[in-house]
Design a protein around this motif. Sequence first.
Motif, PDB file in Angstrom:
ATOM      1  N   ALA A  19     -11.613  25.645 -25.415  1.00 26.82           N
ATOM      2  CA  ALA A  19     -11.417  24.200 -25.604  1.00 26.82           C
ATOM      3  C   ALA A  19     -11.211  23.494 -24.264  1.00 26.82           C
ATOM      4  O   ALA A  19     -11.770  22.417 -24.032  1.00 26.82           O
ATOM      5  CB  ALA A  19     -10.221  23.954 -26.518  1.00 26.82           C
ATOM      6  N   ARG A  20     -10.442  24.092 -23.369  1.00 24.07           N
ATOM      7  CA  ARG A  20     -10.166  23.484 -22.059  1.00 24.07           C
ATOM      8  C   ARG A  20     -11.442  23.353 -21.241  1.00 24.07           C
ATOM      9  O   ARG A  20     -11.723  22.303 -20.665  1.00 24.07           O
ATOM     10  CB  ARG A  20      -9.128  24.308 -21.305  1.00 24.07           C
ATOM     11  CG  ARG A  20      -8.840  23.808 -19.906  1.00 24.07           C
ATOM     12  CD  ARG A  20      -7.787  24.642 -19.202  1.00 24.07           C
ATOM     13  NE  ARG A  20      -7.967  26.080 -19.267  1.00 24.07           N
ATOM     14  CZ  ARG A  20      -8.809  26.769 -18.475  1.00 24.07           C
ATOM     15  NH1 ARG A  20      -9.562  26.159 -17.596  1.00 24.07           N
ATOM     16  NH2 ARG A  20      -8.888  28.084 -18.581  1.00 24.07           N
ATOM     17  N   THR A  23     -13.932  20.792 -22.941  1.00 24.49           N
ATOM     18  CA  THR A  23     -13.405  19.440 -22.786  1.00 24.49           C
ATOM     19  C   THR A  23     -13.510  18.988 -21.331  1.00 24.49           C
ATOM     20  O   THR A  23     -13.842  17.829 -21.053  1.00 24.49           O
ATOM     21  CB  THR A  23     -11.941  19.376 -23.269  1.00 24.49           C
ATOM     22  OG1 THR A  23     -11.878  19.874 -24.603  1.00 24.49           O
ATOM     23  CG2 THR A  23     -11.415  17.965 -23.239  1.00 24.49           C
ATOM     24  N   ILE A  27     -15.614  15.611 -20.103  1.00 25.19           N
ATOM     25  CA  ILE A  27     -15.011  14.475 -19.400  1.00 25.19           C
ATOM     26  C   ILE A  27     -15.553  14.364 -17.982  1.00 25.19           C
ATOM     27  O   ILE A  27     -15.736  13.260 -17.467  1.00 25.19           O
ATOM     28  CB  ILE A  27     -13.464  14.532 -19.443  1.00 25.19           C
ATOM     29  CG1 ILE A  27     -12.861  13.160 -19.103  1.00 25.19           C
ATOM     30  CG2 ILE A  27     -12.902  15.585 -18.532  1.00 25.19           C
ATOM     31  CD1 ILE A  27     -13.124  12.105 -20.113  1.00 25.19           C
ATOM     32  N   GLY A  70     -11.700  16.502 -15.007  1.00 24.09           N
ATOM     33  CA  GLY A  70     -12.583  17.425 -15.714  1.00 24.09           C
ATOM     34  C   GLY A  70     -12.824  18.701 -14.925  1.00 24.09           C
ATOM     35  O   GLY A  70     -12.796  19.803 -15.484  1.00 24.09           O
ATOM     36  N   SER A  83      -4.149  16.757 -17.018  1.00 25.80           N
ATOM     37  CA  SER A  83      -4.130  16.255 -18.388  1.00 25.80           C
ATOM     38  C   SER A  83      -3.297  14.984 -18.510  1.00 25.80           C
ATOM     39  O   SER A  83      -3.657  14.077 -19.266  1.00 25.80           O
ATOM     40  CB  SER A  83      -3.594  17.323 -19.338  1.00 25.80           C
ATOM     41  OG  SER A  83      -4.480  18.414 -19.375  1.00 25.80           O
ATOM     42  N   LEU A 112     -10.609  13.226 -27.291  1.00 33.08           N
ATOM     43  CA  LEU A 112     -10.328  13.761 -25.959  1.00 33.08           C
ATOM     44  C   LEU A 112      -8.853  13.593 -25.623  1.00 33.08           C
ATOM     45  O   LEU A 112      -8.231  14.502 -25.061  1.00 33.08           O
ATOM     46  CB  LEU A 112     -11.212  13.078 -24.915  1.00 33.08           C
ATOM     47  CG  LEU A 112     -12.698  13.429 -24.978  1.00 33.08           C
ATOM     48  CD1 LEU A 112     -13.489  12.532 -24.034  1.00 33.08           C
ATOM     49  CD2 LEU A 112     -12.926  14.891 -24.657  1.00 33.08           C
ATOM     50  N   PHE A 115      -6.936  16.347 -27.237  1.00 34.91           N
ATOM     51  CA  PHE A 115      -7.099  17.595 -26.493  1.00 34.91           C
ATOM     52  C   PHE A 115      -6.228  17.596 -25.237  1.00 34.91           C
ATOM     53  O   PHE A 115      -5.560  18.578 -24.937  1.00 34.91           O
ATOM     54  CB  PHE A 115      -8.562  17.827 -26.107  1.00 34.91           C
ATOM     55  CG  PHE A 115      -9.356  18.565 -27.138  1.00 34.91           C
ATOM     56  CD1 PHE A 115      -9.114  19.905 -27.396  1.00 34.91           C
ATOM     57  CD2 PHE A 115     -10.352  17.929 -27.850  1.00 34.91           C
ATOM     58  CE1 PHE A 115      -9.843  20.607 -28.346  1.00 34.91           C
ATOM     59  CE2 PHE A 115     -11.091  18.610 -28.799  1.00 34.91           C
ATOM     60  CZ  PHE A 115     -10.831  19.951 -29.044  1.00 34.91           C
TER      61      PHE A 115
END
Length: 143
Positions: A19-20, A23, A27, A70, A83, A112, A115
């Motif tokens: 997921a990291r 994502t 981004i 990102g 984050s 987003l 997340f």
Amino acid sequence: MLKKLLSSDPILKNWQVIARVITGIIIAKYGLDVFSHDKMKGNADWLTEIHFPAPVFMAYVGKATELLGGILLVFGLVTRFASIALVVTMTVVIFIMGKGNIRGDEQLPFLLLLFFVSFILGDAGKWSLDYLLFDKKSQTQKP
């Protein structure tokens, strides 16, 4: 198999890494607009229309945050700090620029945002530079 699906135990233990990274790629792709003069001019013009303060500067700050944040997420480096910056950026995008329309045009930024909050509250995972640089050293030291 059905018991495994119905239990609260994770099926994939390192899912947050996937997921990291995904994502972060998504981004960072939006942050690449910082290198396009036409797109940045359009962003600045739009920010001017909605009376956003310092529209040109803020357009570059937002896109640079998306790009750098990102990249940091992809590698799992200072994940929580990246984050936090991305949560602030997405909050501005959703609630100030987009007027909080999370059931309309602001669905992707809202997802987003969720997340990014999960990356603040969770961890970067074992396959991250955060783990290699910070967590692993503390695990080898004994009290």
